[in-house]
Write a protein that holds these residues in place. Structure first.
Motif, PDB file in Angstrom:
ATOM      1  N   LYS A  77      -2.495   0.011 -27.330  1.00 54.89           N
ATOM      2  CA  LYS A  77      -2.501  -0.742 -26.264  1.00 54.89           C
ATOM      3  C   LYS A  77      -1.225  -0.745 -25.400  1.00 54.89           C
ATOM      4  CE  LYS A  77      -6.965  -1.864 -26.841  1.00 54.89           C
ATOM      5  NZ  LYS A  77      -8.054  -1.349 -26.021  1.00 54.89           N
ATOM      6  N   ASP A  78      -1.396  -0.895 -24.170  1.00 59.97           N
ATOM      7  CA  ASP A  78      -0.127  -1.264 -23.392  1.00 59.97           C
ATOM      8  C   ASP A  78      -0.436  -1.452 -21.818  1.00 59.97           C
ATOM      9  OD1 ASP A  78       2.657  -0.874 -22.779  1.00 59.97           O
ATOM     10  OD2 ASP A  78       2.985   0.919 -23.846  1.00 59.97           O
ATOM     11  N   ARG A  79       0.607  -1.335 -21.000  1.00 63.52           N
ATOM     12  CA  ARG A  79       0.291  -1.742 -19.735  1.00 63.52           C
ATOM     13  C   ARG A  79       1.124  -1.210 -18.805  1.00 63.52           C
ATOM     14  NH1 ARG A  79       1.788  -8.006 -18.206  1.00 63.52           N
ATOM     15  NH2 ARG A  79       3.999  -7.969 -18.790  1.00 63.52           N
ATOM     16  N   TYR A  80       0.756  -1.104 -17.434  1.00 66.88           N
ATOM     17  CA  TYR A  80       1.615  -0.495 -16.476  1.00 66.88           C
ATOM     18  C   TYR A  80       1.550  -1.247 -15.092  1.00 66.88           C
ATOM     19  CZ  TYR A  80      -2.503   1.823 -14.510  1.00 66.88           C
ATOM     20  OH  TYR A  80      -4.043   2.091 -13.854  1.00 66.88           O
ATOM     21  N   LEU A  81       2.244  -0.941 -14.008  1.00 64.12           N
ATOM     22  CA  LEU A  81       2.132  -1.647 -12.811  1.00 64.12           C
ATOM     23  C   LEU A  81       1.332  -0.744 -12.044  1.00 64.12           C
ATOM     24  CD1 LEU A  81       5.639  -2.706 -11.760  1.00 64.12           C
ATOM     25  CD2 LEU A  81       3.536  -4.035 -11.928  1.00 64.12           C
ATOM     26  N   ASN A  82       0.057  -1.360 -11.717  1.00 66.53           N
ATOM     27  CA  ASN A  82      -0.908  -0.541 -10.824  1.00 66.53           C
ATOM     28  C   ASN A  82      -0.664  -0.981  -9.334  1.00 66.53           C
ATOM     29  OD1 ASN A  82      -3.365   0.769 -10.287  1.00 66.53           O
ATOM     30  ND2 ASN A  82      -4.462  -1.002 -10.468  1.00 66.53           N
ATOM     31  N   GLY A  83      -0.663   0.116  -8.663  1.00 70.68           N
ATOM     32  CA  GLY A  83      -0.426   0.129  -7.159  1.00 70.68           C
ATOM     33  C   GLY A  83      -1.577   0.145  -6.593  1.00 70.68           C
ATOM     34  N   THR A  84      -2.006  -0.907  -5.489  1.00 69.52           N
ATOM     35  CA  THR A  84      -3.142  -0.557  -4.854  1.00 69.52           C
ATOM     36  C   THR A  84      -2.941  -1.026  -3.244  1.00 69.52           C
ATOM     37  OG1 THR A  84      -3.591  -3.039  -5.175  1.00 69.52           O
ATOM     38  CG2 THR A  84      -4.424  -1.406  -6.883  1.00 69.52           C
ATOM     39  N   GLU A  85      -3.787  -0.794  -2.570  1.00 67.48           N
ATOM     40  CA  GLU A  85      -4.004  -0.970  -1.162  1.00 67.48           C
ATOM     41  C   GLU A  85      -2.639  -0.555  -0.377  1.00 67.48           C
ATOM     42  OE1 GLU A  85      -4.801  -5.507  -0.531  1.00 67.48           O
ATOM     43  OE2 GLU A  85      -5.687  -5.398  -2.475  1.00 67.48           O
ATOM     44  N   ALA A  86      -2.359   0.524  -0.326  1.00 71.87           N
ATOM     45  CA  ALA A  86      -1.266   1.360   0.188  1.00 71.87           C
ATOM     46  C   ALA A  86      -1.600   1.650   1.814  1.00 71.87           C
ATOM     47  CB  ALA A  86      -1.023   2.563  -0.434  1.00 71.87           C
ATOM     48  N   SER A  87      -0.416   1.206   2.645  1.00 71.72           N
ATOM     49  CA  SER A  87      -0.736   1.614   4.173  1.00 71.72           C
ATOM     50  C   SER A  87       0.656   1.993   4.648  1.00 71.72           C
ATOM     51  CB  SER A  87      -1.253   0.234   4.622  1.00 71.72           C
ATOM     52  OG  SER A  87      -0.337  -0.694   4.694  1.00 71.72           O
ATOM     53  N   ILE A  88       0.629   2.435   5.599  1.00 74.30           N
ATOM     54  CA  ILE A  88       1.908   3.022   6.367  1.00 74.30           C
ATOM     55  C   ILE A  88       2.098   1.896   7.188  1.00 74.30           C
ATOM     56  CG2 ILE A  88       3.051   4.627   7.723  1.00 74.30           C
ATOM     57  CD1 ILE A  88       2.269   5.846   4.985  1.00 74.30           C
ATOM     58  N   VAL A  89       3.645   1.414   7.219  1.00 76.34           N
ATOM     59  CA  VAL A  89       3.894   0.420   8.038  1.00 76.34           C
ATOM     60  C   VAL A  89       5.257   0.630   9.054  1.00 76.34           C
ATOM     61  CG1 VAL A  89       3.459  -1.674   6.442  1.00 76.34           C
ATOM     62  CG2 VAL A  89       5.650  -0.479   6.362  1.00 76.34           C
ATOM     63  N   LYS A  90       5.705   1.946   8.677  1.00 76.01           N
ATOM     64  CA  LYS A  90       6.615   2.497   9.546  1.00 76.01           C
ATOM     65  C   LYS A  90       6.490   4.042   9.828  1.00 76.01           C
ATOM     66  CE  LYS A  90      10.813   0.954   9.898  1.00 76.01           C
ATOM     67  NZ  LYS A  90      12.224   0.318   9.705  1.00 76.01           N
ATOM     68  N   GLY A  91       6.777   4.310  10.756  1.00 74.71           N
ATOM     69  CA  GLY A  91       6.348   6.093  11.059  1.00 74.71           C
ATOM     70  C   GLY A  91       5.017   6.307  11.409  1.00 74.71           C
ATOM     71  N   SER A  92       4.620   7.521  11.494  1.00 78.68           N
ATOM     72  CA  SER A  92       3.313   8.374  11.958  1.00 78.68           C
ATOM     73  C   SER A  92       2.191   7.746  10.865  1.00 78.68           C
ATOM     74  CB  SER A  92       3.325   9.682  12.207  1.00 78.68           C
ATOM     75  OG  SER A  92       2.219  10.171  12.559  1.00 78.68           O
ATOM     76  N   THR A  93       1.244   7.383  11.403  1.00 76.17           N
ATOM     77  CA  THR A  93       0.276   6.932  10.516  1.00 76.17           C
ATOM     78  C   THR A  93      -0.956   8.093  10.389  1.00 76.17           C
ATOM     79  OG1 THR A  93      -0.876   5.667  12.315  1.00 76.17           O
ATOM     80  CG2 THR A  93       0.333   4.515  10.882  1.00 76.17           C
ATOM     81  N   ASP A  94      -0.535   9.261  10.718  1.00 74.79           N
ATOM     82  CA  ASP A  94      -1.585  10.345  10.742  1.00 74.79           C
ATOM     83  C   ASP A  94      -2.010  10.739   9.438  1.00 74.79           C
ATOM     84  OD1 ASP A  94      -1.158  10.417  13.590  1.00 74.79           O
ATOM     85  OD2 ASP A  94       0.248  12.379  13.469  1.00 74.79           O
ATOM     86  N   TYR A  95      -1.320  10.608   8.591  1.00 73.30           N
ATOM     87  CA  TYR A  95      -1.449  10.896   7.090  1.00 73.30           C
ATOM     88  C   TYR A  95      -1.255   9.477   6.316  1.00 73.30           C
ATOM     89  CZ  TYR A  95      -1.522  15.719   8.141  1.00 73.30           C
ATOM     90  OH  TYR A  95      -1.663  17.010   9.014  1.00 73.30           O
ATOM     91  N   GLY A  96      -2.134   8.976   5.251  1.00 74.79           N
ATOM     92  CA  GLY A  96      -2.020   7.889   4.622  1.00 74.79           C
ATOM     93  C   GLY A  96      -1.087   8.196   3.210  1.00 74.79           C
ATOM     94  N   TYR A  97      -0.789   7.100   2.543  1.00 74.33           N
ATOM     95  CA  TYR A  97       0.024   7.187   1.271  1.00 74.33           C
ATOM     96  C   TYR A  97      -0.679   6.689  -0.067  1.00 74.33           C
ATOM     97  CZ  TYR A  97       4.231   6.584  -1.381  1.00 74.33           C
ATOM     98  OH  TYR A  97       5.144   6.620  -2.478  1.00 74.33           O
ATOM     99  N   SER A  98      -0.616   7.661  -0.944  1.00 73.55           N
ATOM    100  CA  SER A  98      -1.205   7.196  -2.304  1.00 73.55           C
ATOM    101  C   SER A  98      -0.399   6.234  -3.019  1.00 73.55           C
ATOM    102  CB  SER A  98      -1.359   8.436  -2.999  1.00 73.55           C
ATOM    103  OG  SER A  98      -2.082   8.005  -4.339  1.00 73.55           O
TER     104      SER A  98
END
Length: 420
Positions: A77-98
């Motif tokens: 067993k172990d654990r990691y930091l799980n990133g969620t709910e990504a959004s672009i806050v500066k710059g073009s929003t034509d493409y999202g972010y994972s």
């Protein structure tokens, strides 16, 4: 969107009430360099901002991280930091972010290596099978969080940008489209004697109101900062001292329609200086007691025609207030220090009928009752174990509200009310 707003409000509260830990990290993926600012607002959760350049365009992504358990291929067993709910806050929003995920491998000597992989690259539950090492993951000294640094990751009008800047510089400015700080006081309620409370009053003006305010918190009286703000057209409009953390808090506002401003610091109440200033048409507009000294602020062009003050070692000077009311004076400021209540009363203050209340806990029920009858809070202070609140029927205000449930100055509430 609603979930995002709730998360942001929760985060802003945490930043004010808890210690934060800051990190910076960086890595290269597909020939693009990513650099991240990581704000841990609890042991388990963090806000992450990632700056990068995509096709010649500078961009910043934002997402939340929280620790999540997982099982490795070998069954451990172990654990990691799980990133969620990504959004672009500066710059073009034509493409999202994972959103990115992070894993930390312990090394000898208490060191560790950080690894990362975004959601698109995480093909299974064991992150260690897909991750790549970061270039670095370092802890930041809060002193590096200057406006220049924060500008890389935040828009300057973001509440969190202003809050982080304040936490590390003690200064914040904001527009007052709908309401401005008109009074503040620091004290304690008897039912929570171990907890300090800030009470802040904000008001909308019928006309000639402020359009910009600055908050300054400083362990010493910020005389040089005040001079700089004077040159920029600001005037001191509220002044208080935090006796728990030994900090001065000043509110400076513009346009204030006030004339020249002057302040005095003295071990005793500066009665001779006040009299001299009266002779030059200066009037008391703010005062406090802090770090063993009295601080009194006076202004020209206040519109006042006469003023008087009184200090009392035996509580609020009730009879003097009544006599002054009968002579056309209104309460315009009050404070407590060194065993004395100091109250200022003024004529031609544009305040109508007044009522005042002292109570060991914040008199919110009385305030609400008076507000229903058209009264607004015009003076608030705390001392000798009690709150002093003066309310007036007939003020320059169109709206009037207060809060009193915060151990620290409620900057998030201030920003919300100033613009909403």
């Amino acid at each position: 969107m609603k979930k995002h707003l709730i998360t942001l409000t929760f985060l802003l509260l945490f930043v004010r009430l808890h210690s934060q830990t800051y990190f910076e990290t960086s890595w290269i993926s597909n020939n693009v360099k990513y650099t991240g600012f990581v704000l841990f607002y609890s042991d388990e959760e963090a806000l992450v901002r990632i700056k990068y350049n995509a096709n010649g365009v500078d961009k910043v992504a934002s997402y939340k991280c929280s620790y999540q358990d997982f099982t490795k291929m070998d069954g451990t067993k172990d654990r990691y930091l799980n990133g969620t709910e990504a959004s672009i806050v500066k710059g073009s929003t034509d493409y999202g972010y994972s959103a990115d995920n992070f894993y930390f491998k312990n090394l000898d000597g208490g060191n560790y290596q950080a690894y990362t992989v975004d959601d698109n690259g995480l093909k299974g539950s064991d992150i260690t099978q897909y991750m790549n090492p970061t270039l670095y993951w370092i802890k930041l000294d809060p002193k590096v969080l200057t406006s220049v640094y924060l500008d890389d990751y935040f828009n300057s009008d973001e509440p969190l940008y202003r809050l982080l800047s304040f936490e590390n510089t003690g200064e914040m400015d904001f527009y007052t489209q709908n309401a401005a700080i008109t009074s503040l006081a620091y004290g304690r309620d008897t039912d929570s004697s171990s907890t300090s409370i800030w009470s802040v009053v904000m008001s909308g003006f019928k006309e000639n109101g402020y359009n910009h305010q600055k908050v300054k918190e400083s362990s010493s009286y910020p005389s040089k900062w005040i001079e700089t703000q004077w040159d920029l057209g600001y005037h001191i409009t509220s002044l208080e001292y935090d006796t728990s953390r030994n900090f001065f808090v000043l509110i400076m506002s513009k346009p204030s329609n006030l004339g020249s401003q002057s302040w005095k610091r003295l071990d005793t109440f500066p009665k001779q200086w006040v009299s001299e200033k009266w002779d030059n048409n200066f009037y008391i507009t703010s005062m406090t007691y802090g770090a063993g000294q009295w601080y009194v602020v006076m202004n020209q062009n206040t519109g006042y025609s006469a003023q008087r003050w009184k200090t009392s070692s035996s509580g609020i000077p009730k009879e003097w207030i009544k006599e002054s009311w009968d002579s056309g004076y209104k309460i315009t400021s009050a404070t407590y220090g060194n065993g004395l209540w100091a109250v200022t009363m003024t004529t031609n203050s544009k305040l109508g009928t007044q009522s005042w209340k002292t109570q060991s806990d914040y008199p919110i029920d009385w305030i609400r009752e008076k507000a229903e009858n058209g009264y607004h809070i015009t003076t608030i202070a705390h001392g000798d174990g009690m709150w002093f609140v003066a309310m007036s029927n007939g003020t320059p205000y169109s709206t009037n509200m207060s809060t009193s449930n915060y151990e620290f100055l409620p900057l998030n509430w201030i920003m919300q009310k100033s613009s909403n």
